[in-house]
Motif scaffolding. Structure first.
Motif, PDB file in Angstrom:
ATOM      1  N   LYS A  15      -9.546   0.860  -9.621  1.00 51.79           N
ATOM      2  CA  LYS A  15      -8.231   1.454  -9.877  1.00 51.79           C
ATOM      3  C   LYS A  15      -7.294   1.300  -8.672  1.00 51.79           C
ATOM      4  N   ASN A  16      -7.595   0.293  -7.838  1.00 52.43           N
ATOM      5  CA  ASN A  16      -6.763   0.000  -6.662  1.00 52.43           C
ATOM      6  C   ASN A  16      -6.664   1.173  -5.695  1.00 52.43           C
ATOM      7  N   GLU A  17      -7.681   2.055  -5.726  1.00 53.29           N
ATOM      8  CA  GLU A  17      -7.624   3.225  -4.855  1.00 53.29           C
ATOM      9  C   GLU A  17      -8.631   3.102  -3.724  1.00 53.29           C
ATOM     10  N   LYS A  73      -3.347   3.765  -2.287  1.00 57.74           N
ATOM     11  CA  LYS A  73      -3.280   2.896  -3.449  1.00 57.74           C
ATOM     12  C   LYS A  73      -2.819   1.513  -2.994  1.00 57.74           C
ATOM     13  N   TRP A  74      -3.613   0.494  -3.363  1.00 56.41           N
ATOM     14  CA  TRP A  74      -3.315  -0.873  -2.968  1.00 56.41           C
ATOM     15  C   TRP A  74      -2.661  -1.654  -4.100  1.00 56.41           C
ATOM     16  N   TRP A 100       0.829  -1.215   0.000  1.00 57.67           N
ATOM     17  CA  TRP A 100       0.000   0.000   0.000  1.00 57.67           C
ATOM     18  C   TRP A 100       0.861   1.261   0.000  1.00 57.67           C
ATOM     19  N   ASP A 120      -0.988   8.653   0.604  1.00 52.83           N
ATOM     20  CA  ASP A 120      -0.650  10.073   0.493  1.00 52.83           C
ATOM     21  C   ASP A 120      -1.080  10.744   1.797  1.00 52.83           C
ATOM     22  N   ASN A 147      -9.166   4.707   0.729  1.00 50.14           N
ATOM     23  CA  ASN A 147      -8.855   5.845   1.578  1.00 50.14           C
ATOM     24  C   ASN A 147      -8.677   5.391   3.025  1.00 50.14           C
ATOM     25  N   THR A 163      -5.447   9.353   0.714  1.00 49.81           N
ATOM     26  CA  THR A 163      -5.874   8.310  -0.221  1.00 49.81           C
ATOM     27  C   THR A 163      -4.827   7.189  -0.182  1.00 49.81           C
TER      28      THR A 163
END
Length: 638
Positions: free
Chosen positions: A320-322, A305-306, A295, A298, A324, A303
């Motif tokens: 989109k692998n996003e 990203k995985w 992971w 930010d 929070n 957020t």
């Protein structure tokens, strides 16, 4: 006739012991004819006394059994014999037994023999059960994916499985100087220097320290560099003395190299923050190659990203692998959430370290909870502001379950070993003494020159020894029965009902002592072995009354409560109290007593502790002399 001699009285006393003993006793002719037998012999073999006298010993024993043959030969040669044999009941059932026999000359100058016999079927069953548990432990050790080693207190290896030998690249090496670092090539994980012997996990464990998941480098002659996560802990006996150590090595080479690559990648990319993931091909390959959920968070927008491993491990499909930060928090177990959140906030606020790691429970898409290990690396800007956090989430559910099962197996084995030590103690110290006295008296009765007074004294000594033997066998029966009762089914038990039953059983002593018993049961029903709960209440209440202060009525307070998944039961009194500084270690020991003015065996607290531990519970005590005692029992609630 000697003054005060009463032959009829002594004969009646001897016959009362003979008839009421739990040990089978025979009076025989050495050739096998049976003259008399007691009720215990009838109960064990199923024959009447008349039948045994008519049949003799032949149909009652396996005459081809080597142990039985050797016993008869020894008795014929030495006048006494002792050993194990195979008995045969009237219904044809074979059973193991322990026999002691001695030849003597009776008052009519006839050669006779006395035989005492104990059915040891239950003892053999206990020994068989212990052997099976040992085999199970060996199977776990031999089939473990981790290296496992056990040493004695002097550092000699008792267990050293094949995985351990493979990880270290050599077989076990005993060393009185603890020079294992050189023998096994154990380095600090940076590979620059050997680990000093006083910092080796095994040495620290032998000195009483617990070591958990420390990383070391092994320069394995067959495999090259192997990184190990090593845990070690001391093994203590029931008195708290260190008797050895347990060491568990886990191969984390791939994980360690991955973390190092990740750290290097993050350091290289700190100066190119805008394209950290996009421009780092090495990081992409690591993400694809690992089974962990990588992971990247930010820290401005929170957020996340995985990596591809997130869906594989936990089943969530993320666009989109996003994701929070709030979504990640919502899946953490409620009992872990505050601890995990505060640990991240503290790391980011103090800015003392780049590394964050924690274990917690995480909700999977199928509704089950996974045990996870999460490790993150914080990236700071040139102004020392945390801007990004990159990490890897691992599912360690299977490893945790294995560790729990392994710990339970080791605990069970240690407890069984303690029980076997207690059992062996009784056999070697309490059973042999009266048997030896019986044999000695019988041997001395063979002397034709004995006076009547001397014979009377020997007969009295024989009676006392038989009575002691009978008491020890009763205690053994109680302990072995407790072993069988451990397998009783749990059921819903009313503490109020148990208390009332015990109070009814102790009615007379409660009235005679003017005892006052107060109860406060916040929890009134529990799911445990009913006979154990009754026995615990009976022993602790009766002890409080028995060991009361003179001329002061006993006050006993009993309470129950529940905190989380634990049930607490306390027994508090205003009695004599116990000097725990000098007697605390022996408090729950077998045949341990602390007040000589009150009759007792020292068996009650041993039984209480054994019953509580068999239900996976614990018992502790606080006490002051002349102020009273409080026992606290903690039991798990399913």
């Amino acid at each position: 006739m000697a003054p005060g001699y009463n032959a009829d009285k002594n004969i009646n006393y001897y016959k009362a012991i003979f008839d009421n003993s739990l040990t089978a006793i025979f009076t025989t002719i050495p050739d096998g004819a049976i003259i008399d037998a007691n009720q215990a012999a009838v109960d064990i073999f199923g024959y009447s006394v008349e039948e045994m006298c008519k049949l003799g010993r032949t149909p009652m024993f396996d005459n081809a059994d080597p142990g039985f043959i050797e016993l008869l030969k020894t008795r014929e040669r030495d006048g006494v014999g002792r050993g194990e044999a195979i008995g045969i009941r009237k219904n044809g059932q074979h059973f193991p037994c322990e026999i002691s026999s001695a030849v003597f000359i009776d008052d009519n100058q006839q050669t006779r023999s006395i035989v005492s016999l104990v059915d040891i079927s239950k003892r053999k069953a206990v020994e068989k059960d212990l052997f099976a548990r040992q085999q199970l432990l060996n199977a776990v050790v031999d089939n473990s994916n981790d290296g496992i080693a056990v040493t004695d207190k002097d550092g000699h290896f008792l267990i050293f499985n094949e995985v351990m030998a493979d990880l270290l690249g050599c077989q076990p090496v005993d060393s009185k100087t603890y020079d294992w670092a050189k023998k096994f090539n154990i380095y600090h994980h940076d590979g620059k220097s050997l680990v000093p012997k006083n910092r080796l996990p095994i040495v620290r464990a032998l000195n009483g320290e617990k070591v958990k998941d420390e990383i070391y480098l092994i320069k394995n002659p067959q495999k090259g560099n192997v990184y190990l996560s090593i845990s070690a802990s001391p093994i203590k006996n029931q008195t708290g003395d260190i008797i050895g150590s347990l060491v568990v090595d886990r191969d984390i080479t791939s994980q360690f190299i991955y973390q190092e690559n990740l750290r290097i990648a993050n350091e290289e990319l700190t100066n190119v923050m805008g394209s950290l993931l996009a421009s780092n091909e090495r990081f992409k390959y690591v993400v694809k190659a690992t089974n962990d959920a990588i992971w990247d968070m930010d820290l401005k927008t929170y957020t996340i990203k995985w990596g591809e491993g997130y869906e594989k491990l936990f089943g969530y499909k993320i666009d989109k692998n996003e994701g929070n930060y709030n979504d990640w928090q919502s899946k953490i177990h409620p009992d872990d959430l505050e601890r995990i959140t505060k640990s991240i906030e503290k790391l980011l606020a103090e800015k003392r370290s780049n590394i964050w790691e924690a274990e917690y429970r995480y909700l999977k898409s199928d509704g089950t909870m996974a045990d996870v290990f999460d490790r993150g690396y914080v990236i700071y800007s040139v102004d020392n502001v945390p801007v990004r956090m990159i990490g890897a989430l691992q599912d360690i559910t299977q490893r945790k379950q294995y560790e729990i099962e392994r710990t339970q197996l080791i605990d069970d084995l240690l407890q069984q070993n303690k029980n076997l030590e207690q059992f062996t103690y009784i056999i070697s110290h309490n059973l042999r003494s009266p048997v030896a006295n019986i044999i000695g008296c019988a041997e001395m009765l063979k002397d034709e020159d004995l006076t009547k007074d001397e014979k009377e004294s020997l007969i009295n000594g024989l009676s006392v020894s038989i009575n002691k033997l009978d008491n020890v066998i009763k205690d053994l029966h109680t302990i072995l029965q407790l072993k069988n009762d451990i397998n009783e089914n749990k059921e819903t038990v009313s503490l109020v009902e148990i208390f009332n039953d015990v109070k009814s059983s102790l009615h007379n002593v409660i009235i005679q002592s003017n005892a006052v018993i107060k109860v406060n049961f916040e929890i009134t029903e529990v799911n445990f072995v009913k006979s154990f709960i009754y026995s615990i209440f009976l022993n602790l209440i009766s002890n409080s009354i028995k060991y009361r202060k003179e001329n002061i009525p006993p006050l006993i307070e009993i309470a129950s409560s529940r905190i989380g998944n634990k049930l607490y039961i306390t027994f508090k009194d205003n009695g004599l109290g116990i000097d725990l500084a000098t007697k605390g270690r022996d408090l729950f020991g077998l045949y341990k007593r602390f007040h000589s003015h009150v009759e007792g065996k020292g068996l009650g607290l041993f039984m209480v502790k054994t019953q509580i531990e068999s239900m996976k519970g614990k018992i502790s005590v606080t006490s002051k002399v002349s102020e009273g005692t409080e026992f606290k029992i903690v039991l798990p609630v399913n």
